[in-house]
Write a protein that holds these residues in place. Structure first.
Motif, mmCIF file in Angstrom:
data_model
loop_
_atom_site.group_PDB
_atom_site.id
_atom_site.type_symbol
_atom_site.label_atom_id
_atom_site.label_comp_id
_atom_site.label_asym_id
_atom_site.label_seq_id
_atom_site.Cartn_x
_atom_site.Cartn_y
_atom_site.Cartn_z
ATOM 1 N N LYS A 25 0.824 -1.205 0.000
ATOM 2 C CA LYS A 25 0.000 0.000 0.000
ATOM 3 C C LYS A 25 0.858 1.255 0.000
ATOM 4 O O LYS A 25 0.504 2.258 -0.619
ATOM 5 N N LEU A 26 1.981 1.201 0.684
ATOM 6 C CA LEU A 26 2.843 2.383 0.760
ATOM 7 C C LEU A 26 3.543 2.676 -0.555
ATOM 8 O O LEU A 26 3.936 3.806 -0.821
ATOM 9 N N THR A 27 3.728 1.665 -1.354
ATOM 10 C CA THR A 27 4.443 1.863 -2.614
ATOM 11 C C THR A 27 3.505 2.039 -3.789
ATOM 12 O O THR A 27 3.951 2.247 -4.910
ATOM 13 N N GLY A 28 2.228 1.912 -3.541
ATOM 14 C CA GLY A 28 1.269 2.016 -4.647
ATOM 15 C C GLY A 28 1.161 0.737 -5.445
ATOM 16 O O GLY A 28 0.518 0.697 -6.485
ATOM 17 N N GLU A 29 1.790 -0.324 -4.962
ATOM 18 C CA GLU A 29 1.757 -1.580 -5.719
ATOM 19 C C GLU A 29 0.494 -2.394 -5.467
ATOM 20 O O GLU A 29 0.142 -3.244 -6.269
ATOM 21 N N ASP A 35 -7.950 -0.457 -10.210
ATOM 22 C CA ASP A 35 -6.691 -0.429 -10.960
ATOM 23 C C ASP A 35 -6.626 -1.514 -12.028
ATOM 24 O O ASP A 35 -5.691 -1.543 -12.824
ATOM 25 N N GLN B 105 -2.680 21.317 -2.464
ATOM 26 C CA GLN B 105 -2.529 20.929 -3.865
ATOM 27 C C GLN B 105 -3.296 21.863 -4.794
ATOM 28 O O GLN B 105 -2.832 22.184 -5.883
ATOM 29 N N GLY C 34 -0.611 3.445 -9.007
ATOM 30 C CA GLY C 34 -0.475 3.839 -7.596
ATOM 31 C C GLY C 34 -1.205 5.144 -7.308
ATOM 32 O O GLY C 34 -1.693 5.361 -6.204
ATOM 33 N N THR C 48 -2.891 12.878 -5.911
ATOM 34 C CA THR C 48 -1.758 13.788 -5.758
ATOM 35 C C THR C 48 -0.483 13.257 -6.421
ATOM 36 O O THR C 48 -0.097 12.109 -6.191
ATOM 37 N N ILE C 74 3.916 8.023 -6.713
ATOM 38 C CA ILE C 74 4.250 7.145 -5.587
ATOM 39 C C ILE C 74 5.194 6.029 -6.029
ATOM 40 O O ILE C 74 6.016 5.561 -5.246
ATOM 41 N N GLU C 75 5.092 5.638 -7.284
ATOM 42 C CA GLU C 75 5.949 4.539 -7.747
ATOM 43 C C GLU C 75 7.425 4.915 -7.686
ATOM 44 O O GLU C 75 8.288 4.036 -7.680
ATOM 45 N N ALA C 78 9.849 4.670 -3.304
ATOM 46 C CA ALA C 78 10.769 3.707 -2.692
ATOM 47 C C ALA C 78 11.980 3.550 -3.612
ATOM 48 O O ALA C 78 11.830 3.452 -4.821
ATOM 49 N N THR C 102 -3.250 6.486 0.654
ATOM 50 C CA THR C 102 -1.853 6.485 1.097
ATOM 51 C C THR C 102 -0.867 7.077 0.076
ATOM 52 O O THR C 102 -0.031 7.903 0.452
ATOM 53 N N PRO C 103 -0.956 6.685 -1.206
ATOM 54 C CA PRO C 103 0.008 7.265 -2.149
ATOM 55 C C PRO C 103 -0.030 8.793 -2.162
ATOM 56 O O PRO C 103 1.019 9.450 -2.049
ATOM 57 N N ILE C 106 1.357 10.296 1.120
ATOM 58 C CA ILE C 106 2.814 10.271 1.253
ATOM 59 C C ILE C 106 3.445 11.402 0.450
ATOM 60 O O ILE C 106 4.367 12.080 0.918
#
Ligand SMILES: Cc1cc2nc3c(=O)[nH]c(=O)nc-3n(C[C@H](O)[C@H](O)[C@H](O)COP(=O)(O)OP(=O)(O)OC[C@H]3O[C@@H](n4cnc5c(N)ncnc54)[C@H](O)[C@@H]3O)c2cc1C
Ligand code: FES
Ligand code: FES
Lengths: 814, 272, 160
Positions: A25-29, A35, B105, C34, C48, C74-75, C78, C102-103, C106
């Motif tokens: 979830k944090l990486t958008g994966e 999607d 934004q 993402g 965003t 977001i991709e 990391a 979340t994306p 962040i």
């Protein structure tokens, strides 16, 4: 499934552990249905009703069909399938009559969304508008238009629900305990008031979306953003009369649900389009606007409570009447009504009680499950009522609550006896009160009042809720051992953000005695591969699936031990294990690694034994019963989670503007399997509760058109809206049949927040608010004794549809 | 989006003006797009041509000189206003209003020009521009004219701008620098929200000014209020100038009341 | 119209319909899903992304407007070494539930920390007010930002 284990002997349960889904979830994966694409996929759009109630005279799809890219157009006329779990009352597309603004009347599948949208817009529908019935109290009148004239012919679960054909009443839940007449006669005071709240939207950040492929041979595959894969499949198969093994439902990551995705949603629509398009997959995703009025919301409620109190401050009798506005369809609302009915008095003992709870059809978007399943709405009324009754009899509201609280030995409304391990609501109330410094202002707070001219008030409200579900609700968990001795856990309870999978992983690791890293709980549910689970609702997930997970872990160990016993030529009783191997207790050097038996053990000569090691755990709710239809007596509750909120609010007495300075909540969760996840549920629910308390709600015009179907005029809390201080705490009275003593808390965090806010505002200013939400203007009006604004259904643009304004406090003579 | 249009991104003002002259009302200028694109999505706006003005040279020019005052190019975003030191120091009212507009934004994209051309009754930026005697420089192929914001707004979403006209620049006279004032915006949540009602009080050489949003078909300015009037008297003057309505956000009655309440709240701060 | 833009440092040249939003272009044409759509109206912040160094709601930007632009999504957050510090802090603090916001969340935090290395709670809340989260109630997100900026202990659940 609670064994007395000292906390220090637990490796994972009760300890913080990272969420298993965090990285994706944090990486958008993480892939959500929104999607996803499927090869050859088409996009769908719907034509929706601009009327609240109208006869469909004619639908002309010819223009739409002629547009480029259009592959299928369907209308209600050609679909004869009704959907429903409890009362089967809804068509996939309106047929003959539209019953609410925004209802779908036709749908298109095309190569692109824009093509589908243009084609849907090009469908011409001729309507004969009919007078709508908008307010649920109006709908009760004998001459009110009937939303479902054919109600008498609808399938429903007759053992549980009671529709009233010839009226707009989809269900009447009735409960009688003791003798209310006698109770009122014994009372020193009688207070009767009415409370209400409007419909609200769940607002999952991912709107409803499904992809369906209706392939040749009636093999249907569905990917959906839903909470309950097996319920989607079951209702789908019922509607289309398909064998269950023809239909496969996948649920990957889900962007929030909160009850709005509990049942079946847009899947049938995508599926019929796919069938009409010759089996090409079709994706339908609701726009945010559609989310507000095509998809269901939370029912509005009018709640009348009449309470008789003795000189000792104990409630002698209570008469409760709930009028639930189900909107145009009542499949879920009837069960909200039932569950709220048997819980209607909150966590208090009422010796003599009567409850009549009605589910009422109106021409508005329909109600469904929403976090709390009716309990947010009626606790608003109930916990404001407890406050007002206490004030009317001159007793401190917290003391009044304490005096009447359910305790071990108390008998609930349905006749269940509360035990030592049911949970401790008084402890929750007292802790919430303590957290906010209830009852007085600190020197600092007084100084702040002096400086700002604002008034600070503190309020507490308590709550309870049991899972609302069929008495025989069941689930299963399968744990499969992998070649390396790690395990994968399959279950069809979904984790759409609550964190249940992370907790289940901790439970499995704990019970197996394996390191956490060796336990994977698999995301993406699949009805073809996962074992059955009824629904992901009702805060029952951790309890039922947690128990099933424990049983599965035990089964897996049993199976592994059997193989190991052969390998080690030992008695099963003499074996023990750690995270890596099974060994002889009396000679730990003799062992076999799990990895060597995981998929079958091979002797040196090549002979094999065992086979893949799998553990199966099945669990069904036990001892629950249907309620007697006349008296409501029976045993509906798997477990009760008690709790309380405390709120400190600061109010500008001149303008009604206010701010929540602090919120604290305490729940008796039995056991916090993962404290940070409990805290996340607790805070998330509180803030969602604050949203509906402060500003959320559907506003209609006098024709039944929804006026605020967007974030522009249906605000939800932002980061700036959260109180400066948020505290959450738990009481841990173990639930004897809960996994490690745990019980659910997913919904409870949202219940009673509004009431605590109302109580705090009243304490600060005297504003006596009985209608939710509490917009600044509502507070201002209450402070000036002005007629409350009532624009939940406006009469161009303001009007009033409050019922029974004459109901007021009254003190019984003598 | 469903609606189809042609996109143009002219590199010079003359090119842009020519496009606008040619396409008239079927062309819409695209600045930050935070009003225009949602409107196209909802089917409220259906331009055949979308003319992006952000590629013009000097679009986001933001300069101050004692001679010319503050000059804001049409591309100056709300965030740019907030970041600009001169504005914070000399025209704090602009910054205060900008800070209340939408979310981070949106502010990164939304322009001051777009905000006023959009001419919503709840425009945040209109209030300081009214209080500071700002003017709009309107250009078209037939020439340039300068319109004071006091005359600029003609109704909800309506301005004096003619088809083919482009708002090239907003100017705030140097004489308005250092005007003190305060802004209060009533919202339904503490987070970003359109104003239910907004009140700005500002000092000016000829007396107190009160600008009000969301309480009439256009943003309203009441100027020349005698110094020393008490809040009730100021409120009485303002009440005469506003014409609030009932809507889903609140009632006219509460709007009127809150205008008075904010005047009472802000007046002591401004007269100090 | 043919556009060229870089996304997370990779240059792409593509044909983009003039009425396609940057959000849909990223998701549909580049497969970068993402970035989420929560409203399509500039309200919720799920979409965003960074456009030339500043965060914007990509549902309110046309893809063609981004011709020549540098986009970060977001991709790109990391690195090869794993999660970024912000992501790790979100993980540690349970600042993620359903993950749909979340994306965007962040990236808004990243924008804040570029300008304000040690933000106050008020500054954090203001920076993310344009990112709706229906699940978490924001508190653990605020805590994650405090954590990654070396301020303050983790929030805790009290036992009564
Ligand atoms: C979520 C959200 C929240 C918002 N909150 C607020 C708020 O709190 N307060 C507020 O006031 N507004 C708010 N708005 C509205 C909007 O953001 C502002 O009005 C913004 O300033 C518009 O600027 P823009 O550059 O984005 O305009 P655009 O959308 O690009 O343009 C707006 C209109 O002006 C025209 N136009 C733009 N520039 C020119 C020019 N130079 N010459 C001629 N015509 C031009 C366009 O053709 C269009 O008709 C909000 C919008 C959103 C999406
Ligand atoms: S999707 Fe862009 S702001 Fe909601
Ligand atoms: S985690 Fe679900 S919306 Fe934020």
């Amino acid at each position: 499934m609670f064994d007395q284990v000292r906390p220090e002997d637990l490796a994972y349960v009760g300890k913080d552990s990272g969420r298993i889904d965090a990285t994706e979830k944090l990486t958008g994966e993480a892939l959500y249905v929104s999607d996803m694409t499927v090869p050859g996929m088409l996009y769908a759009a719907v034509k929706r009703s601009p009327h609240a109630r109208a006869r469909i005279k004619r639908i002309d799809t010819s223009k739409a069909l002629a547009l480029p890219g259009v592959r299928a157009v369907v209308t209600g006329a050609e679909l004869d399938y009704r959907l429903g779990l409890y009362v089967v009352d809804k068509y996939i597309l309106a047929k003959g009559e539209v019953r609410h603004y925004g209802e779908a009347v036709a749908a298109v599948a095309a190569e692109t969304y824009a093509q589908a949208r243009r084609a849907a817009d090009a469908i011409a529908v001729e309507y004969e508008p009919l007078p709508p019935v908008l307010h649920h109290m109006e709908a009760l009148k004998p001459d009110a238009p009937r939303v479902h004239p054919d109600l008498g012919s609808y399938d429903h679960i007759a053992a549980v629900f009671t529709p009233k054909p010839g009226t707009n009443i989809a269900n009447h839940t009735r409960l009688r305990k003791g003798d209310t007449e006698k109770g009122f006669a014994e009372s020193e005071w009688v207070v009767e008031r009415e409370y209400s709240c409007p419909s609200v939207q769940h607002v999952p950040m991912e709107t409803h979306v499904a992809i369906a492929k209706w392939a040749r041979g009636d093999q249907v595959e569905i990917w959906t953003s839903a909470q309950s894969p097996f319920t989607v499949r079951n209702l789908f198969c019922h509607a289309f009369k398909l064998p269950h093994n023809n239909v496969r439902v996948h649920i990957p990551y889900v962007g929030g649900g909160f009850g709005g995705k509990a049942g079946i949603g847009v899947e049938p629509l995508a599926a019929v389009l796919s069938r009409a398009a010759g089996g090409r997959a079709v994706k339908f995703q609701a726009t945010r606007e559609e989310e507000f009025s095509l998809l269901p919301c939370r029912s509005a409620l009018t709640y009348r409570i009449k309470t008789g109190v003795g000189a000792d401050g104990k409630i002698r009798a209570q008469e409760m009447t709930m009028y639930w506005d189900s909107g145009a369809y009542a499949d879920y609302a009837v069960n909200v009504t039932r569950a709220s009915g048997y819980s209607a008095a909150g966590p208090y003992e009422i010796p003599n009680a009567s409850i009549d709870a009605y589910t009422i059809y109106t021409n508005k978007p329909f109600g469904t499950a929403y976090r709390g399943f009716g309990h947010v709405e009626f606790h608003w009324g109930l916990e404001r009522h407890m406050e007002l009754v206490a004030k009317a009899i001159g007793m401190d509201p917290l003391e009044f609550r304490r005096r009447n609280a359910l305790r071990p030995g108390s008998i609930t409304l349905t006749g269940e006896r509360i035990t030592d391990h049911t949970g401790d609501v008084v402890k929750c109330m007292d802790a919430a009160a303590k957290a906010i410094g209830y009852g007085s202002l600190t020197a600092e707070e007084k100084e702040r009042e002096r400086k700002t001219g604002r008034r600070i008030g503190k309020g507490v409200a308590a709550l309870h809720k049991a899972p609302a579900m069929p008495s025989f609700t069941a689930t299963a968990v399968i744990i499969k051992m992998n070649e390396d001795g790690s395990v994968t856990v399959n279950l069809a309870l979904t984790d759409y953000g609550q964190g249940t999978y992370t907790s289940i992983r901790q439970i499995v690791a704990e019970r197996l005695g394996f390191p956490l890293e060796k336990v994977k709980v698999s995301f993406e549910c699949d009805t073809d591969k996962d074992p059955y689970d009824w629904q992901t609702v009702a805060s029952k997930g951790l309890l039922l699936s947690g128990n099933a997970a424990i049983l599965a872990a035990e089964d897996l160990l049993k199976n592994a031990y059997e193989v190991a016993a052969q390998v080690l030529r030992a008695n099963v009783r003499d074996l023990a294990h750690d995270g890596k191997r099974i060994y002889l207790r009396h000679n730990p050097a003799e062992s076999v690694d799990f990895a060597r038996i995981a998929v079958g053990y091979a002797y040196p000569n090549g002979n094999g034994i065992g086979g893949p090691i799998i553990g199966v755990g099945r669990y069904v709710a036990q001892g629950l019963s249907n309620l007697d239809k006349a008296t409501g007596q029976g045993n509906p509750a798997l477990d009760w989670t008690y709790g309380a909120h405390g709120i400190v609010a600061e109010v500008d007495p001149e303008t009604g503007e206010y701010e929540v300075l602090k919120i604290a909540s305490v729940f008796d969760v039995g056991k916090a399997i993962n404290p940070q996840i409990v805290r996340g549920q607790s805070i998330g629910g509180m803030v969602q509760g604050l949203g509906t308390a402060v500003c959320e709600g559907y506003i209609y015009d006098e024709k039944g058109i929804l006026l605020n179907p967007s974030f522009t005029d249906n605000k939800i809390p932002t980061a700036k809206d959260i109180p400066a201080v948020i505290e959450s705490a738990v009481v841990e009275t173990p639930q004897i049949d809960g996994p490690y003593g745990a019980r659910g808390v997913g919904e409870h965090s949202m219940i009673s927040v509004a009431a605590a806010l109302g109580n705090a505002i009243q304490e600060a200013t005297g504003a006596e608010i009985v209608h939710m939400p509490l917009r600044f203007e509502d507070v201002w009006r209450a402070l000036r004794d002005k007629t409350p604004i009532d624009n939940w259904i406006t009469k161009s643009p303001l009007g009033s549809c409050r019922s029974a304004p004459e109901l007021r406090n009254r003190k019984k003579d003598g | 989006m469903v609606h189809e249009f042609q996109y143009r991104a002219p590199r010079s003002l003359s090119e842009l003006l020519a496009l606008m002259a040619e396409h008239g009302t079927s062309a819409k200028v695209l600045a930050g797009g935070t009003d225009l694109l949602p409107n196209i999505r909802m089917g409220i706006a259906k331009p055949a041509f979308v003319v992006d003005c952000k590629r013009l040279p000097d679009a986001d020019r933001l300069v101050f000189s004692p001679a010319e005052g503050l000059r804001m190019g049409h591309g100056v975003t709300i965030s740019a206003v907030l970041r600009d030191r001169t504005i914070r120091e000399k025209f704090p009212l602009l910054a205060e209003a900008a800070h209340e507009l939408a979310s981070h934004q949106v502010r990164n994209r939304a322009t001051v020009a777009g905000n006023v051309v959009n001419a919503s009754p709840c425009s945040d930026m209109a209030l300081p521009l009214l209080c500071l005697d700002a003017v709009a420089v309107l250009t078209s192929t037939s020439g340039e004219r300068t319109v004071s914001f006091r005359e600029f707004f003609t109704g909800p979403k309506a301005t004096v701008m003619k088809p083919g006209e482009f708002l090239a620049e907003i100017r705030v006279p140097a004489s308005s620098a250092d005007r003190k004032g305060r802004y209060a915006k009533l919202k339904r949540v503490k987070g970003h929200d359109l104003g239910i009602v907004g009140v700005m009080l500002a000092s000016s050489p000829e007396g107190l000014r009160v600008a009000v949003s969301s309480a009439a078909p256009t943003p309203v300015l009441v100027s020349g209020i005698g110094r020393g009037l008490d809040a009730e008297a100021v409120d009485a003057l303002v009440q005469k100038a506003i014409k609030p309505i009932d809507d889903v956000r609140c009632t006219a009655e509460y709007r009127r009341y809150m205008v008075g309440a904010y005047i009472r709240r802000l007046l002591p701060e401004v007269s100090r | 119209m043919t556009i060229t833009l870089t996304v997370n440092g990779v240059s792409y040249t593509r044909d983009a319909p003039e009425n396609k939003t940057l959000l849909h272009f990223l998701r549909e044409d580049l497969g970068l899903t993402g970035t989420k759509e929560g409203c399509g109206m500039g309200e919720c912040g799920a979409c965003t992304v960074f456009l030339n160094g500043r965060t914007v709601n990509s549902c309110c930007v046309l893809a063609v407007e981004a011709d020549g632009a540098a986009i970060e999504t977001i991709e790109g957050e990391a690195g090869p070494a794993g999660l970024s510090e912000i992501q790790k802090a979100f993980d540690r603090n349970h600042a993620v539930q359903c993950g749909f916001c979340t994306p965007g969340m962040i990236l808004s935090v990243k924008e804040l920390l570029k300008a304000v290395p040690k933000p106050t709670v008020e500054e954090i809340k203001e920076a993310i007010e344009g990112n709706f989260c229906r699940c978490t109630g924001y508190e653990q997100i605020v805590e994650a930002v405090l954590d990654v900026t070396g301020q303050g202990p983790k929030g805790r659940l009290d036992h009564v």
